[in-house]
Design a protein around this motif. Sequence first.
Motif, mmCIF file in Angstrom:
data_model
loop_
_atom_site.group_PDB
_atom_site.id
_atom_site.type_symbol
_atom_site.label_atom_id
_atom_site.label_comp_id
_atom_site.label_asym_id
_atom_site.label_seq_id
_atom_site.Cartn_x
_atom_site.Cartn_y
_atom_site.Cartn_z
ATOM 1 N N PHE A 292 0.674 -1.180 -0.022
ATOM 2 C CA PHE A 292 -0.049 0.190 0.000
ATOM 3 C C PHE A 292 0.933 1.281 0.017
ATOM 4 C CE2 PHE A 292 -2.289 3.312 2.178
ATOM 5 C CZ PHE A 292 -3.562 3.652 1.312
ATOM 6 N N TYR A 293 1.829 1.277 0.687
ATOM 7 C CA TYR A 293 2.902 2.030 1.005
ATOM 8 C C TYR A 293 3.294 2.768 -0.449
ATOM 9 C CZ TYR A 293 6.945 4.817 2.935
ATOM 10 O OH TYR A 293 7.866 5.720 3.161
ATOM 11 N N TYR A 294 3.836 1.548 -1.122
ATOM 12 C CA TYR A 294 4.454 1.902 -2.546
ATOM 13 C C TYR A 294 3.509 2.321 -3.313
ATOM 14 C CZ TYR A 294 9.121 0.060 -1.647
ATOM 15 O OH TYR A 294 10.486 -0.056 -1.347
ATOM 16 N N LEU A 295 2.091 1.922 -3.349
ATOM 17 C CA LEU A 295 1.089 2.352 -4.246
ATOM 18 C C LEU A 295 0.879 3.829 -4.200
ATOM 19 C CD1 LEU A 295 -1.525 -0.462 -4.285
ATOM 20 C CD2 LEU A 295 -0.098 0.454 -6.345
ATOM 21 N N PHE A 296 0.814 4.335 -2.846
ATOM 22 C CA PHE A 296 0.543 5.689 -2.165
ATOM 23 C C PHE A 296 1.081 6.655 -3.204
ATOM 24 C CE2 PHE A 296 2.094 9.132 0.565
ATOM 25 C CZ PHE A 296 0.632 9.580 0.661
ATOM 26 N N GLY A 297 2.618 6.226 -3.625
ATOM 27 C CA GLY A 297 3.602 7.109 -4.375
ATOM 28 C C GLY A 297 2.858 7.401 -5.789
ATOM 29 N N MET A 298 1.928 6.560 -6.284
ATOM 30 C CA MET A 298 1.438 6.989 -7.525
ATOM 31 C C MET A 298 0.392 7.818 -7.512
ATOM 32 S SD MET A 298 1.157 3.259 -8.976
ATOM 33 C CE MET A 298 0.542 3.372 -10.750
ATOM 34 N N LEU A 299 -0.120 7.952 -6.245
ATOM 35 C CA LEU A 299 -1.272 9.072 -6.282
ATOM 36 C C LEU A 299 -0.867 10.291 -5.607
ATOM 37 C CD1 LEU A 299 -4.112 6.729 -4.582
ATOM 38 C CD2 LEU A 299 -3.593 7.799 -7.145
ATOM 39 N N VAL A 300 0.216 10.180 -4.833
ATOM 40 C CA VAL A 300 0.684 11.630 -4.124
ATOM 41 C C VAL A 300 1.088 12.745 -5.038
ATOM 42 C CG1 VAL A 300 3.203 11.345 -3.700
ATOM 43 C CG2 VAL A 300 1.824 12.339 -2.034
ATOM 44 N N PRO A 301 0.752 14.053 -4.864
ATOM 45 C CA PRO A 301 0.988 14.891 -5.941
ATOM 46 C C PRO A 301 2.450 15.471 -5.756
ATOM 47 C CG PRO A 301 -0.396 15.836 -4.298
ATOM 48 C CD PRO A 301 -0.203 14.196 -4.096
ATOM 49 N N ILE A 302 3.349 14.757 -6.394
ATOM 50 C CA ILE A 302 4.945 15.065 -6.220
ATOM 51 C C ILE A 302 5.206 16.369 -6.394
ATOM 52 C CG2 ILE A 302 5.898 12.648 -6.494
ATOM 53 C CD1 ILE A 302 6.235 13.358 -9.522
ATOM 54 N N HIS A 303 4.694 17.086 -7.248
ATOM 55 C CA HIS A 303 4.941 18.396 -7.509
ATOM 56 C C HIS A 303 4.655 19.316 -6.440
ATOM 57 C CE1 HIS A 303 4.925 16.993 -11.939
ATOM 58 N NE2 HIS A 303 6.127 17.031 -11.547
#
Lengths: 289, 299
Positions: free
Chosen positions: A121-132
Motif C-alpha cells: 500500500f505504501y508503494y502504491l501511495f506514491g502513484m497518487l501523491v502529488p509529487i510536484h
Amino acid sequence: MELQLELKSQASSRRLLPGPAKLMVNALMLLFTASCIIPLLWIGYSSLKTQAEFANNILSLPSAPQFGNYLEAIKITNMLQLSWNSARVTLLSVIGITAISFVTGYITARLDFKGKKAMIFYYLFGMLVPIHALLVPIYLLFKNFGLADEWYTLIIPYIAFNLSLPIMLVSSYVVGIPKEIEEAAAIDGLSFSGTMFRIIFPIAVPVLTTVAILQFFSCWNEFSFALVLLKDESLRTVPLGMSYFKSQHSTNYPQLMAGMVLSMLPVTLVYFTFSSRIIAGVMSGAVKG
Amino acid sequence: MGKALRPKGWVLLAYLLPGLIIYSFVVLVPIFSAFRYSFYSWTGGPKKTYIGIGNYLELLRDEVFWHSFLNNVLMTVYGLIGQVGLAFIFALLLMSKIVKLKGLHRTMSYFPSTLAPVIIAFLWMLIYNYNYGLLNAGLTKLGLGNLVQSWLDLTGPIVLLVSIPLSWQNIGFFTLLMLAGLSSINKEVLEVAELDGATGVRKAWYVIIPLAKPTLVVASLLCIANNMRGFEHIYAMTGGGPGNASSVMALYAYQTSFLRFRYGYGSALAIAIIALTMLMILLSTLALKRGENQKGGAY
C-alpha cells in the motif's frame, strides 16, 4: 496509404455496417493517428529551413535543408553536455529502479511476512501523491543533507518516484512462474538469494526489460526535480537545458525546432525500436494496475 | 513456498531496506517536514518564526490559490472528457472488426506519451503562435482568417487551451489502458450479446460499458491524480499566465517558494495540495462506486 486502406476496407465489407460508414470510421481513426504525428513531422522538416523561409511560409517544405540549424542548436544548448548528464542520471536510475523492483517484487510475490500488505500500500501511495506539491520540502531536505547540486542528485528522486509500478509489474510476473522451479532449486541446495538471482532473474528478464524501457522514458523526460534541485549549469539535463534555450532564443524558430528534434531523438529511437514490447508492457501494466 | 527457501528475517530486511529507505526519503519524509515548516514564517534564512496556523488562515483567503485549485478541477474535467472519454471511444473502435491498420494506430497514438512534457509544451506554443503557428495557418487556409489570434494570450478559454496538449499527449496511454481492459472482457459474453441482436452502439452501451467499468474507474482515478498534480506543461507553456489565468496549484506553490522565497507558506500550500488531491480521489472513488450500484455508466 489511405487509398490502399479504403480499398481494403471496402473489399472486406461485412454485414454489420454499410461500406460508407466503415470508411467514415476508418477515416476518423486515421485522422486521429495523423493528428498525433503531423505536428511532430512539421517540427522535423521546419527545423531544416532558414528563418526567412520559415517566416515566409510556415507550411512549405525546406527548399535546401539547413543542417546548420542543428550545429547552432548543439552549440547554443551545449547539447552534448546535456545529453551526457541525462544519459548518466537516466542509466543509473534505471539500473537502480530495475534492481530494487526485482528484489522487492520477487519477495512480495513469493513470501508472506508481517507488514507486507502495508508495504505494498505504501508503494502504491506514491502513484497518487502529488509529487510536484512536494518540491519545496524535497529541495530543503536535499539542501540540508548536502545532496543538492551534485552529479548524482537526481538519481535519488528518480528511483524513488518510479518504484510503484515496476514493483507491481515484477510481482505479478513472478506469480506466474511455477513454484516447482524454486522448490527444485531448494532441493539442490540453492539458498534463497541463489534462487532469486540465478534461477528467477533469468526468467524475469523480459519483464525487467519492459520496466527498464518504460522507466528510461520517465527519467529521460523528467523536468521538475531537475529544475528545483540543480543550480549548477554544467549539471543540467536535456529537458532543463531546453527550457533555458527556449527562453533565450525564442525568435529563431527553426533553430529551436532543431533543438527539440535533438532532444526527442533518443526517446524516438528507443520507442520505434521497441514499440511492440513497450505497448505490450503498458497494456499488461494497465491490466494489473 | 517450502520452509527450506524462507530466508532469515535480517536477509529479507536487507533486501527490502534500500528501496524503502530511498522511497521514504523522497516521499514520506518531505510530507512530514512540509507539515512542520507549514507552521512557520520562513524565507529560507536562519530566522524561522513560529506562527501557528497563520499560513493556513492566509491560505483560506488566498484567491490565487483557490483560483488555481479550480483550474486543476477544470483541467480534470477536460481530461476526463478528452483523455478518458475519447480514449474509450477509440479503444471501442480499435476493438471492432471495422478498423484497419490497428497496429499503426496504436503505435502512433502512443508516441507523444513518450516525449518530455517540456517538449510537448514547446510544440504546442508553436502551434498556438500568432505569426508562425499551425493553428492560425490552418484557420487561414480554411478561410476562417477572422478567428486568427494570439491563442495563449486569451484569458477566457486558457484552461481549455492548455488542456488540449495534455490530452493530446496522454490519449494514447489511456487508449492502451482501455484496450487492455476491453480485451480482458470475456469473448463469449460478447458473442452471446451479438446472438441476442445487440450490435454496434447498442452492444457498446448495454454490454461493453458495464463490463468495462473497472477499467473506466481506474482510468478516471489516474486522470484525476494526473491533473491535480499537473505542473510541467503549464510551467513551460504559459507560466500560469496571462496573469494568473492558467495557474495550477503546484505551479503556485513553486512560485511562492522559489520565486518569492516563502518556504513556510509554500509548505502549507504543499500540505493543502496533498489534502485536496486525496479528497478529490476519495470523493470520486465514492461517486464512481455509487454510480456502479445505480446504473450502467461510470460517468
